[in-house]
Scaffold this active site. Structure first.
Site, PDB file in Angstrom:
ATOM      1  N   GLU A  83      11.541 -14.792  -9.344  1.00  0.00           N
ATOM      2  CA  GLU A  83      11.585 -16.045  -8.598  1.00  0.00           C
ATOM      3  C   GLU A  83      10.512 -17.034  -9.047  1.00  0.00           C
ATOM      4  OE1 GLU A  83      13.745 -17.090  -6.549  1.00  0.00           O
ATOM      5  OE2 GLU A  83      14.866 -15.317  -5.951  1.00  0.00           O
ATOM      6  N   GLU A 114      11.084   8.299 -11.728  1.00  0.00           N
ATOM      7  CA  GLU A 114       9.822   8.028 -11.034  1.00  0.00           C
ATOM      8  C   GLU A 114       8.823   9.186 -11.147  1.00  0.00           C
ATOM      9  OE1 GLU A 114       9.839   9.223  -6.455  1.00  0.00           O
ATOM     10  OE2 GLU A 114      11.319   7.661  -6.891  1.00  0.00           O
TER      11      GLU A 114
END
Length: 312
Positions: A83, A114
């Site tokens: 953004e 992960e």
């Protein structure tokens, strides 16, 4: 692995019978639990402010901001990073998000990724992560190996490290220069950290990136003056920003934007001070991109010149 010690993995007594509630009772419980998020963030505002000051200084000195995480945490980092270019006109390289498992993990869970701390080091090296940069490790539990590996590597390099977790005394908090730990408590659905913990992480990331961009001069008043007018909505927003930032009419705003190659910040400076686009670029460069400072310096210089002329 003992998950019972993690706040984010405990059972929430408030939702113990949520499966037998009416729908209204169900969403009421959710809303009541969500209301606790703001209080958790309020407790760590000094730490968030410290992180903003440290991050903005690194970026002023030529560094970059990286977010790293797995699953929901990784996606939130990518969301915040993505953004920044349209909102603040930043280079896409300035703020970046890395997720365990790479691009496929953005859309579909790659849960095993992960558990590999070396993978984080590999990802950071591929992006030429350096001592000048900032790494924000994001993990609701605070124990994700991928995030731990990234923070350890960044610390060894001498980069600024920030840990964002939602469990007390987390492993990543102990590794970081600055720990951001909004403790939101057990989730409505046990262990579903995309809920309260994820919301808290999103709010903290909003503060961190927005505060940093304000410190970098990307905001004038509360106007996003470095917005990149890349579509019709943003072009219209740029016109409104120039009108509101300078007090001019629409026609003058559009004319100034055209002369400023669509840069709202430069257009406002031109309208307010009456200088040309080239003069405005120089003024903004001298003010390190801060519009308010550029206006003060330009008007102050003009006032001084007028006084000298009057004396002559």
């Amino acid at each position: 692995m003992d998950l019972t010690k993690l706040t984010t993995e405990r059972r929430n007594p408030a939702s113990a019978h949520i499966d037998t509630c009416t729908t209204l009772e169900m969403v009421t419980i959710m809303q009541q639990e969500d209301s606790k998020i703001s209080t958790a963030i309020k407790k760590i505002l000094p730490a968030i402010a410290k992180a903003i000051d440290a991050t903005s200084q690194r970026l002023k000195d030529g560094g970059r901001l990286f977010y790293i995480g797995a699953g929901t945490s990784g996606r939130l980092g990518i969301l915040d990073a993505s953004e920044c270019p349209p909102t603040y006109g930043t280079d896409p390289e300035l703020v970046q998000g890395l997720i365990a498992g790479g691009i496929p993990a953005i859309f579909r869970a790659q849960e095993g990724a992960e558990d590999n701390p070396a993978l984080a080091v590999k990802d950071l090296k591929e992006h030429d992560f350096s001592p000048k940069d900032v790494l924000v490790g994001i993990a609701a539990s605070g124990r994700t190996p991928y995030v731990i590996g990234g923070l350890q590597y960044a610390h060894e390099l001498g980069a600024l490290t920030i840990a964002l977790s939602c469990s007390e005394h987390s492993k990543i908090a102990a590794l970081a220069d600055i720990a951001l730990t909004p403790v939101t408590g057990p989730e409505i659905v046990t262990g579903s950290t995309r809920m309260k913990a994820g919301t808290a992480q999103k709010l903290v990331l909003n503060m961190l990136s927005t505060g940093t961009m304000i410190k970098l001069g990307k905001v004038y008043g509360n106007l996003m003056v470095d917005v990149r007018a890349s579509n019709q909505k943003l072009r219209e927003r740029a016109v409104r920003i120039v009108m509101e930032g300078s007090g001019c009419e629409r026609g003058e705003a559009e004319k100034a934007l055209a002369a400023a190659d669509g840069r709202a910040k430069l257009a406002i400076l031109m309208v307010v001070t009456g200088i040309s686009a080239s003069e405005g670029r120089n003024a903004l460069e001298k003010a390190y991109g801060h519009l308010a400072a550029a206006i003060r310096q330009t008007l102050g210089k003009a006032s001084a010149q007028e006084e000298t002329t009057h004396e002559l």
